[in-house]
Design a protein around this motif. Structure first.
Motif, PDB file in Angstrom:
ATOM      1  N   MET A  33     -75.279  56.043 -75.002  1.00  0.00           N
ATOM      2  CA  MET A  33     -74.944  55.137 -75.518  1.00  0.00           C
ATOM      3  C   MET A  33     -75.341  54.491 -76.711  1.00  0.00           C
ATOM      4  SD  MET A  33     -72.051  55.355 -74.181  1.00  0.00           S
ATOM      5  CE  MET A  33     -71.310  53.900 -74.460  1.00  0.00           C
ATOM      6  N   LEU A  34     -76.833  53.908 -75.943  1.00  0.00           N
ATOM      7  CA  LEU A  34     -77.838  53.286 -76.991  1.00  0.00           C
ATOM      8  C   LEU A  34     -77.617  54.154 -78.705  1.00  0.00           C
ATOM      9  CD1 LEU A  34     -81.062  52.970 -75.496  1.00  0.00           C
ATOM     10  CD2 LEU A  34     -78.915  51.246 -76.215  1.00  0.00           C
ATOM     11  N   LEU A  35     -77.129  54.884 -78.594  1.00  0.00           N
ATOM     12  CA  LEU A  35     -77.388  55.614 -79.828  1.00  0.00           C
ATOM     13  C   LEU A  35     -75.644  55.522 -80.433  1.00  0.00           C
ATOM     14  CD1 LEU A  35     -77.938  57.996 -82.385  1.00  0.00           C
ATOM     15  CD2 LEU A  35     -77.368  60.036 -80.773  1.00  0.00           C
ATOM     16  N   LEU A  36     -74.882  55.914 -79.676  1.00  0.00           N
ATOM     17  CA  LEU A  36     -73.187  55.641 -80.630  1.00  0.00           C
ATOM     18  C   LEU A  36     -73.164  54.520 -80.064  1.00  0.00           C
ATOM     19  CD1 LEU A  36     -70.524  56.374 -80.381  1.00  0.00           C
ATOM     20  CD2 LEU A  36     -70.386  56.290 -78.148  1.00  0.00           C
ATOM     21  N   LYS A  37     -73.956  53.305 -79.676  1.00  0.00           N
ATOM     22  CA  LYS A  37     -73.251  51.861 -80.400  1.00  0.00           C
ATOM     23  C   LYS A  37     -73.944  51.550 -81.583  1.00  0.00           C
ATOM     24  CE  LYS A  37     -71.233  48.718 -77.992  1.00  0.00           C
ATOM     25  NZ  LYS A  37     -69.823  48.591 -77.915  1.00  0.00           N
ATOM     26  N   ALA A  38     -75.496  52.055 -81.763  1.00  0.00           N
ATOM     27  CA  ALA A  38     -75.743  51.730 -83.426  1.00  0.00           C
ATOM     28  C   ALA A  38     -75.251  52.645 -84.250  1.00  0.00           C
ATOM     29  CB  ALA A  38     -77.223  52.426 -83.180  1.00  0.00           C
ATOM     30  N   LEU A  39     -74.574  53.209 -83.903  1.00  0.00           N
ATOM     31  CA  LEU A  39     -73.671  53.660 -85.179  1.00  0.00           C
ATOM     32  C   LEU A  39     -72.783  53.027 -85.444  1.00  0.00           C
ATOM     33  CD1 LEU A  39     -74.251  55.828 -86.934  1.00  0.00           C
ATOM     34  CD2 LEU A  39     -72.572  58.079 -85.742  1.00  0.00           C
ATOM     35  N   GLN A  40     -71.658  52.382 -84.473  1.00  0.00           N
ATOM     36  CA  GLN A  40     -71.042  51.876 -84.296  1.00  0.00           C
ATOM     37  C   GLN A  40     -70.935  50.917 -85.435  1.00  0.00           C
ATOM     38  OE1 GLN A  40     -68.944  49.699 -81.191  1.00  0.00           O
ATOM     39  NE2 GLN A  40     -67.053  50.410 -81.453  1.00  0.00           N
ATOM     40  N   GLN A  41     -72.272  49.890 -85.143  1.00  0.00           N
ATOM     41  CA  GLN A  41     -72.974  48.613 -85.603  1.00  0.00           C
ATOM     42  C   GLN A  41     -72.951  49.304 -87.380  1.00  0.00           C
ATOM     43  OE1 GLN A  41     -73.183  45.293 -85.419  1.00  0.00           O
ATOM     44  NE2 GLN A  41     -71.959  45.684 -83.402  1.00  0.00           N
ATOM     45  N   ALA A  59     -65.662  55.362 -88.903  1.00  0.00           N
ATOM     46  CA  ALA A  59     -65.569  54.501 -88.333  1.00  0.00           C
ATOM     47  C   ALA A  59     -64.740  54.457 -87.501  1.00  0.00           C
ATOM     48  CB  ALA A  59     -65.164  52.673 -89.823  1.00  0.00           C
ATOM     49  N   GLY A  60     -63.411  54.776 -87.385  1.00  0.00           N
ATOM     50  CA  GLY A  60     -62.024  55.377 -87.049  1.00  0.00           C
ATOM     51  C   GLY A  60     -62.638  56.545 -85.876  1.00  0.00           C
ATOM     52  N   LEU A  61     -63.933  57.521 -86.113  1.00  0.00           N
ATOM     53  CA  LEU A  61     -64.098  58.334 -84.776  1.00  0.00           C
ATOM     54  C   LEU A  61     -65.168  57.251 -83.522  1.00  0.00           C
ATOM     55  CD1 LEU A  61     -64.769  61.602 -83.729  1.00  0.00           C
ATOM     56  CD2 LEU A  61     -66.449  61.755 -85.242  1.00  0.00           C
ATOM     57  N   ILE A  62     -66.060  56.504 -84.870  1.00  0.00           N
ATOM     58  CA  ILE A  62     -66.955  56.211 -83.789  1.00  0.00           C
ATOM     59  C   ILE A  62     -65.911  54.917 -82.407  1.00  0.00           C
ATOM     60  CG2 ILE A  62     -68.482  54.741 -83.638  1.00  0.00           C
ATOM     61  CD1 ILE A  62     -69.608  57.495 -84.207  1.00  0.00           C
ATOM     62  N   SER A  64     -63.001  55.360 -81.589  1.00  0.00           N
ATOM     63  CA  SER A  64     -62.373  55.969 -80.745  1.00  0.00           C
ATOM     64  C   SER A  64     -62.950  56.343 -79.075  1.00  0.00           C
ATOM     65  CB  SER A  64     -61.240  56.846 -81.315  1.00  0.00           C
ATOM     66  OG  SER A  64     -62.003  57.986 -81.712  1.00  0.00           O
ATOM     67  N   LEU A  65     -64.233  56.927 -80.191  1.00  0.00           N
ATOM     68  CA  LEU A  65     -65.102  57.315 -79.480  1.00  0.00           C
ATOM     69  C   LEU A  65     -65.871  56.151 -78.647  1.00  0.00           C
ATOM     70  CD1 LEU A  65     -67.667  60.176 -81.436  1.00  0.00           C
ATOM     71  CD2 LEU A  65     -65.772  60.767 -79.222  1.00  0.00           C
ATOM     72  N   VAL A  66     -66.352  55.226 -78.881  1.00  0.00           N
ATOM     73  CA  VAL A  66     -66.463  53.957 -77.920  1.00  0.00           C
ATOM     74  C   VAL A  66     -65.563  53.805 -76.996  1.00  0.00           C
ATOM     75  CG1 VAL A  66     -67.916  51.344 -78.442  1.00  0.00           C
ATOM     76  CG2 VAL A  66     -68.113  53.068 -79.794  1.00  0.00           C
ATOM     77  N   ALA A  67     -64.729  53.559 -77.372  1.00  0.00           N
ATOM     78  CA  ALA A  67     -63.340  53.296 -75.651  1.00  0.00           C
ATOM     79  C   ALA A  67     -63.245  53.995 -75.399  1.00  0.00           C
ATOM     80  CB  ALA A  67     -62.177  53.410 -76.888  1.00  0.00           C
ATOM     81  N   ASP A  72     -62.848  54.580 -68.707  1.00  0.00           N
ATOM     82  CA  ASP A  72     -62.029  56.033 -68.316  1.00  0.00           C
ATOM     83  C   ASP A  72     -61.612  55.472 -67.386  1.00  0.00           C
ATOM     84  OD1 ASP A  72     -60.907  58.306 -68.219  1.00  0.00           O
ATOM     85  OD2 ASP A  72     -62.800  59.438 -69.726  1.00  0.00           O
ATOM     86  N   CYS A  73     -60.713  56.715 -66.663  1.00  0.00           N
ATOM     87  CA  CYS A  73     -60.083  56.144 -65.408  1.00  0.00           C
ATOM     88  C   CYS A  73     -60.211  57.488 -64.482  1.00  0.00           C
ATOM     89  CB  CYS A  73     -58.496  55.928 -65.365  1.00  0.00           C
ATOM     90  SG  CYS A  73     -57.520  55.529 -64.311  1.00  0.00           S
TER      91      CYS A  73
END
Length: 246
Positions: A33-41, A59-62, A64-67, A72-73
């Motif tokens: 999650m740290l990596l994913l959020k850094a990439l999103q920024q 940007a759209g891929l990242i 959607s992955l963050v979402a 999730d449910c």
């Protein structure tokens, strides 16, 4: 060693072994999650004023992955419908099998207080997990989008599904009472294996373009993150195989 054939899953023979595994591996889940959020920024910055992203598809891929990762449910069979992050689901799986969450809880408490710099080297983090976190932190500090994307693609999205398949197969063979963890593994195998991996690699290539130096950096990061995962799993395997003191 081919990570798909790593002996770590076979070293899990009891629920006690599984507790040891998740108490270490939860830090890899946090690291993701740290990596994913850094990439999103980098690719989809949320600052004000808003400006168009340089790489809209990435940007759209990242985003959607963050979402997916942040909400999730869980199905009704596991106490749902209940909306949780994948990290939250993993922690719930830890509680379900009686694993100790105090270390990750202490680290998160410090991070949520705004002190990530002290949270990452927190003394409660097991040494093998602490080593695993190091590369991500260096990449975040360096701030190279293509290097972050390489770590994400080659160290996670293209690697994890096969590792999780072997682990899930082992847990099912042992019939261990860990339904939430099995659901978590199945969910990531489906999400990452079907499309995320190829899309993540396409993102890396788009960010590199025709920059030969950037491609060299990508190859360097690729080797590093695969070696990091191997060292992490080697360390967990050694711990599970070590004799219990009498």
């Amino acid at each position: 060693m081919d990570l798909q054939r790593h002996p770590l899953p076979e070293a899990i023979v009891s629920i006690a072994d599984l507790r040891v595994f998740v108490e270490h591996h939860v830090f890899a889940v946090w690291d993701f999650m740290l990596l994913l959020k850094a990439l999103q920024q980098h690719l989809a910055p949320s600052g004000v004023p808003w400006v168009p992203p340089k790489h809209p598809r990435s940007a759209g891929l990242i985003n959607s992955l963050v979402a997916e990762e942040e909400c999730d449910c869980l199905p009704e069979a596991l106490g749902g419908p209940l909306h949780l992050s994948h990290f939250g689901i993993y922690r719930r799986a830890m509680v379900e099998i009686g694993a100790d969450t105090s270390a990750i809880d202490a680290v998160l408490q410090q991070a949520m207080a705004g002190d990530l710099g002290s949270a990452v080297p927190h003394p409660r983090i097991p040494p093998a997990a602490a080593r695993f976190l190091t590369t991500t932190q260096v990449l975040i500090q360096d701030g190279e989008s293509h290097a972050l994307a390489a770590a994400f693609a080659y160290g996670r999205e293209l690697l994890v599904p096969d590792l999780f398949r072997a682990l899930l197969k082992r847990l099912q063979a042992l019939a261990l009472p860990c339904p939430t963890l099995c659901w978590y593994l199945e969910r990531h195998i489906a999400l990452d294996g079907d499309s995320h991996g190829p899309l993540a690699e396409a993102m890396v290539l788009a960010l590199v373009g025709d920059d030969a130096k950037a491609m060299q950096r990508v190859e360097q990061v690729k080797r590093q993150v695969i070696e990091d995962r191997k060292r992490f799993w080697d360390a967990l395997h050694a711990e599970l195989r070590s004799p219990v003191p009498v």
